[in-house]
Enzyme design. Structure first.
Site, mmCIF file in Angstrom:
data_model
loop_
_atom_site.group_PDB
_atom_site.id
_atom_site.type_symbol
_atom_site.label_atom_id
_atom_site.label_comp_id
_atom_site.label_asym_id
_atom_site.label_seq_id
_atom_site.Cartn_x
_atom_site.Cartn_y
_atom_site.Cartn_z
ATOM 1 N N CYS A 282 1.576 -7.570 -8.843
ATOM 2 C CA CYS A 282 2.366 -6.347 -8.655
ATOM 3 C C CYS A 282 3.840 -6.736 -8.565
ATOM 4 O O CYS A 282 4.502 -6.532 -7.549
ATOM 5 C CB CYS A 282 1.910 -5.627 -7.385
ATOM 6 S SG CYS A 282 2.484 -3.908 -7.289
ATOM 7 N N CYS B 50 -4.745 -6.147 -12.314
ATOM 8 C CA CYS B 50 -4.754 -5.671 -10.924
ATOM 9 C C CYS B 50 -6.071 -4.995 -10.569
ATOM 10 O O CYS B 50 -6.555 -4.138 -11.310
ATOM 11 C CB CYS B 50 -3.600 -4.694 -10.723
ATOM 12 S SG CYS B 50 -3.529 -4.058 -9.036
ATOM 13 N N GLU C 235 5.834 -19.071 7.727
ATOM 14 C CA GLU C 235 6.197 -17.652 7.753
ATOM 15 C C GLU C 235 7.685 -17.469 8.008
ATOM 16 O O GLU C 235 8.322 -16.590 7.423
ATOM 17 C CB GLU C 235 5.383 -16.910 8.823
ATOM 18 C CG GLU C 235 3.894 -16.770 8.494
ATOM 19 C CD GLU C 235 3.663 -16.001 7.204
ATOM 20 O OE1 GLU C 235 4.466 -15.118 6.869
ATOM 21 O OE2 GLU C 235 2.660 -16.300 6.520
ATOM 22 N N CYS D 271 -4.333 3.342 -9.083
ATOM 23 C CA CYS D 271 -2.946 3.188 -8.648
ATOM 24 C C CYS D 271 -2.098 4.372 -9.124
ATOM 25 O O CYS D 271 -2.015 4.651 -10.320
ATOM 26 C CB CYS D 271 -2.376 1.883 -9.203
ATOM 27 S SG CYS D 271 -0.613 1.656 -8.853
#
Length: 348
Positions: free
Chosen positions: A191, A201, A36, A207
């Site tokens: 995306c 998607c 991360e 959306c």
DNA sequence: AACACGGGGAC
DNA sequence: GTCCCAGTGTT
């Protein structure tokens, strides 16, 4: 869209179409944390090799805590945002000293580690411990602003606050690993910023950006301003086949890295030479421009061949005389590595 | 709230 | 070239 529908679709999509083979998709909080941190503002393809090398040298948080900052920075060299490496090192020592060597298990505790903010702490809590915490990184901001039609630059505080609230309201009751990974995977593989693959998607039918054909306008761009230019002369001071490197201060640009001595112009380079011994200023090399987020740095490389080194200078504590190839390996900023590489190519 | 902090990929 | 990215810390 219903909150529950968003999470359900995302989890189902992730299980089939998401990424399952990334090396940090494990439960070991140390590995999740390391990935991360490396992935902050840095793309997966860039991180893979660094992650493998880093883990080989420091397989555990204890091994990292036992290392020197130099060793850590050398392995980080080229990844950028070097405060991440210094914070990582400090945090490893904090885990050993303050948490008895056991990685903290709650978002609020994880967030106390230097270099770990709210989103990173939440990602670690979700991946390593399955906890119900919302992340909000660049991918998530793009997905949410598009699916829910959120206007305004996501970096602006009011917009960001709204996105955090939305992200929390969307959390599923369980399956946090698949959900959190799905959010990242959707942003990274479907995306996309420039050419989103809306046909692939799971959110496409609802959306807002897709329905209004405003994928290119969302998320709202940051208003840009002119970048200042800074000039610096970098000295390639060579003595007995070795080049001089100096440690940069921990704060500021390239903090803590070894780099070349700097001055403003060739007049100062002359003065530098007089202070340090005797030798020749060779013709300077062509300028090299290095681009940062907030300014551009125009570097004039100034090679200097030293025939004699003044005794006081040769005993300076911060002077590092290294053969060129070792200097490159020591962990220098990218443009400095380029210059040293050019020297090698020219001399050999 | 705005800025500092690297490097690289996509276009 | 420009834009932006698996953000955090400082001011």
């Amino acid at each position: 869209m219903r909150e529950t529908a968003f999470a359900e679709r995302l989890i189902a999509w992730q299980r089939i179409h998401g990424r399952h083979d990334l090396p940090w998709q494990v439960r070991d909080p140390y590995r999740v944390w390391l990935s991360e941190i490396m992935l902050q503002q840095t793309q997966v393809a860039s991180v893979l090799a660094y992650y493998a090398r880093f883990l080989q040298s420091f397989p555990t948080v204890a091994a990292l805590a036992a290392a020197s900052q130099d060793e850590v920075l050398a392995l980080w060299s080229g990844l950028g945002y070097y405060s991440r490496a210094r914070n990582l090192h400090r945090a490893a020592r904090m885990v050993v000293d303050d948490f008895n060597g056991v990685f903290p298990t709650t978002r609020s505790e994880i967030e106390r580690l230097p270099g770990v903010g709210r989103s990173t702490a939440a990602a670690i809590a979700a991946f390593a411990f399955g906890q119900r915490e919302a992340i909000l990184d660049g991918n998530v901001k793009r997905v949410l602003t598009r699916v829910f039609g959120i206007e305004g630059h996501p970096g602006d505080k009011p917009v960001e606050n709204r996105l955090w609230t939305l992200a929390e309201s969307l959390l599923p009751p369980a399956d946090m690993t698949a959900y959190t990974q799905g959010l990242m995977d959707l942003g990274a593989t479907v995306c996309l910023r420039a050419k989103p693959k809306c046909a692939d998607c799971p959110m496409t039918v609802e959306c807002v950006a897709r329905l209004e054909e405003r994928q290119a306008e969302l998320p709202t761009r940051k208003p840009k301003k002119a970048q200042p230019v800074r000039h610096v002369m970098m000295l390639l001071a060579v003595w007995r086949g070795q080049v001089l490197l100096q440690r940069r201060p921990n704060h500021g640009i390239w903090g803590g890295l070894l780099s070349l001595p700097e001055c403003a112009d060739s007049q100062e380079a002359e003065a530098w030479l007089m202070r340090h011994g005797e030798g020749d200023l060779l013709p300077s090399w062509p300028e090299l421009t290095h681009v940062f987020t907030h300014f551009r740095l125009v570097i004039t490389p100034q090679p200097i061949l030293l025939s004699r080194l003044s005794p006081a200078v040769s005993q300076q504590a911060d002077a590092n005389w290294l053969p060129i190839d070792q200097a490159i390996a020591a962990g220098v900023p990218t443009p400095v590595g380029k210059l040293l590489g050019q020297w090698l190519a020219g001399v050999n």
